[in-house]
Motif scaffolding. Structure first.
Motif, mmCIF file in Angstrom:
data_model
loop_
_atom_site.group_PDB
_atom_site.id
_atom_site.type_symbol
_atom_site.label_atom_id
_atom_site.label_comp_id
_atom_site.label_asym_id
_atom_site.label_seq_id
_atom_site.Cartn_x
_atom_site.Cartn_y
_atom_site.Cartn_z
ATOM 1 N N GLY A 1 -0.078 -5.481 -4.841
ATOM 2 C CA GLY A 1 0.036 -6.071 -5.437
ATOM 3 C C GLY A 1 1.742 -4.734 -6.407
ATOM 4 N N CYS A 2 2.693 -5.522 -6.664
ATOM 5 C CA CYS A 2 3.530 -4.819 -7.398
ATOM 6 C C CYS A 2 3.732 -5.647 -8.291
ATOM 7 N N MET A 3 2.647 -6.367 -9.049
ATOM 8 C CA MET A 3 2.302 -7.015 -10.199
ATOM 9 C C MET A 3 0.667 -7.233 -9.974
ATOM 10 N N LEU A 4 0.035 -6.073 -10.907
ATOM 11 C CA LEU A 4 -1.502 -6.269 -10.538
ATOM 12 C C LEU A 4 -2.367 -5.835 -11.870
ATOM 13 N N ALA A 5 -2.774 -7.505 -11.989
ATOM 14 C CA ALA A 5 -3.982 -7.118 -12.975
ATOM 15 C C ALA A 5 -5.082 -6.889 -12.628
ATOM 16 N N MET B 1 3.771 -3.869 -11.727
ATOM 17 C CA MET B 1 3.489 -3.576 -12.772
ATOM 18 C C MET B 1 1.871 -3.877 -12.800
ATOM 19 N N ILE B 2 1.353 -2.271 -13.237
ATOM 20 C CA ILE B 2 0.093 -2.428 -12.840
ATOM 21 C C ILE B 2 -1.112 -2.254 -14.454
ATOM 22 N N GLY B 3 -0.914 -3.019 -14.870
ATOM 23 C CA GLY B 3 -1.721 -3.184 -16.331
ATOM 24 C C GLY B 3 -3.328 -3.731 -15.712
ATOM 25 N N SER B 4 -4.187 -3.423 -17.119
ATOM 26 C CA SER B 4 -5.902 -4.454 -17.212
ATOM 27 C C SER B 4 -5.621 -5.641 -16.973
ATOM 28 N N LEU B 5 -3.977 -6.138 -17.968
ATOM 29 C CA LEU B 5 -4.036 -7.844 -17.853
ATOM 30 C C LEU B 5 -2.537 -7.942 -17.879
ATOM 31 N N THR C 1 3.268 -8.776 -3.416
ATOM 32 C CA THR C 1 2.092 -9.686 -3.933
ATOM 33 C C THR C 1 1.498 -9.348 -4.984
ATOM 34 N N VAL C 2 1.537 -10.514 -6.057
ATOM 35 C CA VAL C 2 0.830 -10.902 -7.324
ATOM 36 C C VAL C 2 -0.089 -10.907 -7.110
ATOM 37 N N SER C 3 -1.079 -9.548 -7.874
ATOM 38 C CA SER C 3 -2.620 -10.229 -7.254
ATOM 39 C C SER C 3 -3.296 -9.521 -8.646
ATOM 40 N N SER C 4 -4.444 -10.683 -9.051
ATOM 41 C CA SER C 4 -4.932 -10.149 -10.192
ATOM 42 C C SER C 4 -6.595 -10.720 -9.804
ATOM 43 N N ASN C 5 -7.530 -9.618 -10.726
ATOM 44 C CA ASN C 5 -9.148 -9.514 -9.916
ATOM 45 C C ASN C 5 -9.894 -10.161 -11.011
#
Length: 651
Positions: free
Chosen positions: A144-148, A618-622, A170-174
């Protein structure tokens, strides 16, 4: 009746009739053997070609993360095996074998002309279809280049016209992914890990170039967890915490005061007592002090009368030591020669004064007087102050460059800085419209600051020196233009731009807001901003800051790391781009594993899709984006074994 009976008994022409009746059957059998049998042979050939093409496409995607390269490789293999490019289709899909894995699907559709079979029906062509699916190895599943990361928070949420473009990742979220009408995500894949699939009432999720998106339910690990470069960068906080501010020079013994006044006899007598000479030039109202070959000059207090200019040891040796016990306030035009200057107290430049020093070593104490009524400091500049270089600076009480004032520290690349806090806790204070230029410290120099860097004056220009390590035991605050020299900035606090207003200004020869090449910011979050829309954040860009350019190094220990937020689970403050903080061009990983990344108020963050050497991960908690645009690409992949590169045919 006899005619009818004779016709029935007559056997003439039976063979012809039977032949006419059996001929279609014979032709059908021939069509089945030749045309349909040939089609089976063609299908087997197409299947082998599809297998090869899917495998080649998967290998190409593994290497490039590009669906265009994937398609080109698959089509090239097919055409080499005699299949026209128009008959080949390649797509990135969810693996039919392993949940959460991607795969490359290649379909081949060819046609075979029918001749004999037309006797049985009017079908002129036979469609021949073959399909193969090659599953990608784990490394190809971009984390994920953008990951929550946090599965208990709101995941990735878009609103207010926001667009995410991630053509190669990939845009990813947990947890959830929310893409309401008017927003969109274009990415090679979207991963989610909530009970319900991504909310996209207007079908806002697509693949690159409008293709169908690959949406998969899976948990996505932190790709930078355990990253050795991040661990080493964060470990430096212990070094920063152990720094001690420089000490003020001791007052010299056997010192003599000197007053550069209109009374020539008195001044000349004091100069003689110092072992120096003083000469007066009436046309320019200038005193010139010459200490010849003396190696040490001990002075009590230097006083410069109003309207008097001073040339202080301008022809002296660079090795001469000048020990000065009292506070010094300059006026008019004051020129100091090179040397080693030890000021027990502080230096203040009077209003309208022009003060210059040659290259040397400059150690200051703390003035007995406040600077601009704010706090006592080592260096208070209210006009124009220039130090030649390369030079070494030790300021235990910090510096205050007041509104509209200009100060230049050193020149060349071998400068060095150790700065302590002033009376208000700020090590560097910049007034509105001021200009502060610090020459580079790349040749074995240091940049150590204990206290806050407070560039709170709107319209100010601050040029920070390039050096391997910028160690700041405090916060970095700015309201004007900041030109960050290359290197790692270990900031034991927060980094806030525009929390109290401000924006772009002329700096370094052009109008900028914040610009830094080959820069990595490492933030502890020990303190959080309390100003305006920056309140509660560790990293903040606000109040109209635009055209921000922050580029991570391409090589070295922190390669492709732009901003490293707090990595302690106890620090959950995050980052925000707010109030129109727009067109931020950040190249590198932007990493806040336990804090949110919030973008709103017309702000925007862009990578550089046209420059393959740049990226934005971008990687953050949300991650919550509203009223802005984000263009992302993967910077740093998760570490993995070589086995994770494997490609396997699964269908």
């Amino acid at each position: 009746m006899q005619i009818l009976r004779r016709f029935v008994r007559n056997r003439d022409g039976n063979v012809l009739i039977m032949s006419a009746l059996l001929l279609p059957v014979l032709i059908g059998m021939a069509a089945l053997v030749t045309e349909y049998g040939g089609a089976l042979v063609d299908r087997a050939g197409n299947q082998r070609t599809a297998d090869l093409a899917a495998y080649a496409g998967a290998l190409a995607y593994n290497a490039t993360k590009s669906t265009d390269q994937m398609t080109a490789a698959a089509v090239n293999v097919a055409t080499l095996n005699g299949v026209p490019a128009a008959d080949v289709q390649a797509a990135l899909v969810t693996s039919p074998k392993t949940s959460g894995m991607n795969a490359v699907s290649v379909s081949i559709r060819t046609q075979k002309q029918l001749l004999l079979a037309r006797v049985l029906n009017d079908r002129q062509q036979l469609q021949i279809y073959a399909n193969a699916v090659a599953e990608l190895g784990a490394q190809a599943q971009t984390p994920g280049c953008m990951l929550a990361l946090d599965g208990t928070k709101t995941g990735i949420t878009l609103s207010g016209g926001t667009n995410i473009t991630a053509a190669k990742c990939t845009v990813s979220s947990n947890n959830t992914v929310t893409v309401p009408c008017g927003t969109s995500i274009s990415a090679i894949g979207v991963n989610y890990n909530s009970a319900a699939p991504p909310s996209q009432p207007c079908n806002g999720i697509t693949g690159p170039n409008g293709t169908a998106a690959v949406i998969a339910k899976k948990s996505t690990p932190d790709p930078l967890a355990g990253n050795t470069a991040i661990a080493a960068a964060v470990a430096r906080f212990s070094t920063v915490a152990a720094m001690s501010k420089p000490t003020a020079p001791a007052a010299p013994a056997n010192s003599t005061n000197i007053d550069f006044a209109w009374s020539q006899g008195s001044t000349q007598g004091q100069a003689t007592a110092l072992g120096c000479t003083a000469s007066w030039a009436s046309p320019t109202s200038t005193w010139t002090l010459n200490c010849g070959s003396k190696t040490t000059v001990n002075i009590g207090t230097i006083t410069i009368g109003g309207g008097i200019n001073l040339n202080f040891a301008t022809s002296g040796a660079a090795t001469t030591v000048y020990n000065i016990a009292g506070d010094l306030t300059t006026s008019g035009t004051t020129n100091f020669g090179p040397g080693i200057y030890n000021f027990t107290k502080g230096l203040t430049t009077g209003g309208g004064a022009t003060t210059t020093f040659g290259a040397g070593t400059f150690k200051f104490g703390i003035s007995d007087n406040t600077c601009g009524g704010i706090a006592r400091v080592s260096l208070c500049n209210t006009s124009k102050l220039t130090f030649g270089g390369p030079s070494t600076f030790e300021l235990p009480g910090g510096l205050n460059n007041t509104g509209g004032a200009v100060i230049t520290f050193g020149s060349g690349t071998s400068n060095s800085y150790k700065i302590g806090p002033g009376g208000n806790g700020d090590a560097i204070t910049l007034g509105g419209g001021s200009t502060t230029i610090m020459a580079d410290a790349t040749s074995s120099g240091v940049f150590q600051v204990i206290g806050n860097v407070n560039g709170g004056g709107g319209g100010s220009c601050f040029v920070v020196p390039a050096t391997a390590q910028h160690d700041i035991e405090g916060n970095f605050i700015a309201s004007g233009a900041v030109l960050l020299g290359a290197g790692v900035y270990t900031i034991d606090g927060y980094f806030a731009l525009g929390g109290s207003g401000g924006g772009s200004a002329s700096c370094g020869g052009s109008t900028i807001s914040v610009s830094g090449a080959n820069v990595t910011l490492v933030l502890s979050g020990k303190a959080k901003s309390s100003s305006g829309s920056c309140n509660g954040y560790v990293f903040c860009v606000a109040a109209g800051y635009s055209n921000i350019v922050l580029t991570a190094p391409q090589t070295g220990a922190t390669a492709k790391l732009a901003v490293i937020g707090p990595t302690s689970t106890s620090v959950t403050a995050g980052a925000t781009f707010a109030e129109g903080g727009s067109n931020a061009q950040i190249s590198g990983a932007f990493y806040f594993p336990y804090g949110p990344i919030i973008m709103n108020g017309g702000s925007s963050v862009l990578g550089s899709p046209s420059d393959s050497s740049k990226c934005l991960q971008m990687i953050g908690s949300l991650i919550t984006l509203s009223g802005g645009t984000a263009a992302a690409s993967e910077c740093i992949a998760a570490s993995s074994s070589s086995a994770s590169n494997k490609v396997s045919l699964v269908q």
